[in-house]
Write a protein that holds these residues in place. Structure first.
Motif: not given
Length: 348
Positions: A1-29
């Motif tokens: 959806e379109e941001a009304q105030k503060q848009p979600t940055t590329v850095e935030t999206i990348t950071q959240q999608l890279s958190k694989t925690g205790n899974t068997y995977f590592t996201i490299s890109k």
């Protein structure tokens, strides 16, 4: 959806999608396109990541099971815990690694041979000296294909009525040869459900089991099956090593082995000494033992069944002590520095 105030940055999206925690995977890109003036809640990004990883994992597992012709649609059968067990007459189970002195083993004793060298000459020399028909072979925690062939040949001699299985390969081998199976310490039987699954795997070859040495006496008492053996006295094996400490420290190999047969000592930073001992099948393995032996004679009430793994020098006295106590007789034994392990305290 379109941001009304503060848009979600590329850095935030990348950071959240890279958190694989205790899974068997590592996201490299992570590649983000068309990200200007958009708003994506953090919870949505987290859910997207979890769903993506779950979908990928399921596809990989399905592909693997299909390669083994497994039908995973059937699921797992429910485990039933039996309420009644046939009480075995055997009260003691003792490990020996070489010909003992004049120890007369009772008929209610299981004798387990754990040789330093797993070969036919050693077996044929040892077994007739035990003067017991209740002799089992201790199966190493793991074995190569060549080791497996040697162990199978030794069991085919009919000198043993069964095995102590410390890994699943030993269960399958004993079943193939129709030998009795004692589920040993290596299988770490922690509760009735683990025991029930292993019993089912053993089938008609099942004999008895040993409670996990990580259990306290109170936890053992919670078992529905009271027919197992409690490890109460002897040397505690902490680790089995597949690599050779001589090769690592002395830079020698099998062609110029520097092993003299003497016991090796590992000393930690507090100067406690842990013994290292070799056992050989085709390949050599090394076992690391605790600096203190286990002594639980003042913790148990002698109404149960007990596993003993004493050193050679203590074998006779320890066996005679337990033999007397399970008959209600008094027998004194010399006290030595020891540990009571987890017999009176749970694993933290």
């Amino acid at each position: 959806e379109e941001a009304q105030k503060q848009p979600t940055t590329v850095e935030t999206i990348t950071q959240q999608l890279s958190k694989t925690g205790n899974t068997y995977f590592t996201i490299s890109k992570v590649v983000v396109v068309d990200s200007e003036r958009i708003f994506i809640p953090i919870s949505v990004l987290n859910a997207l990541r979890r769903k993506g990883i779950e979908t990928l994992e399921n596809k990989l597992v399905k592909k693997y099971n299909e390669s083994l012709n497994r039908n995973i649609e059937k699921g797992f059968s429910s485990i039933k815990v039996c309420d009644t067990q046939t009480v075995l007459p055997e009260k003691l189970c003792i490990y020996i690694d070489e010909v003992s002195d004049s120890v007369a083993y009772r008929d209610d004793t299981i004798v387990v041979f754990k040789p330093k060298e797993y070969n036919l000459a050693n077996i044929k020399e040892f077994v007739p000296t035990v003067n017991s028909e209740n002799v089992y072979l201790d199966m190493p925690n793991f074995a190569t294909e060549a080791d497996y062939a040697v162990l199978k040949a030794l069991l085919k001699t009919n000198l043993f009525i069964g095995v102590v299985a410390n890994n699943l390969y030993a269960v399958y081998l004993a079943r193939e040869l129709g030998l009795k199976i004692i589920l040993g310490l290596g299988l770490n039987i922690y509760n009735d459900f683990a025991l029930s699954g292993l019993k089912e795997l053993c089938g008609k070859c099942y004999k008895t089991f040993v409670y996990s040495q990580e259990l306290s006496l109170a936890e053992i008492n919670d078992f529905n099956d009271k027919n197992g053996f409690i490890f109460t006295d002897g040397e505690i094996c902490l680790m089995t090593l597949a690599h050779c400490p001589l090769h690592v420290n002395l830079k020698c190999d099998c062609g110029c082995c520097a092993y003299s047969g003497k016991q090796l000592i590992y000393k930690d930073k507090t100067n406690r000494e842990f013994s290292l001992r070799r056992k050989r099948i085709v390949k050599c393995y090394w076992e690391l033992f605790n600096c203190l032996p286990l002594k639980g004679n003042d913790k148990v009430d002698f109404k149960g069944k007990y596993l003993l793994k004493p050193s050679f020098s203590e074998r006779k006295s320890v066996y005679e002590f337990y033999s007397a106590r399970i008959k209600g007789e008094n027998f004194s034994i010399q006290q030595v520095p020891h540990t009571t392990g987890h017999l009176n305290k749970k694993v933290k």
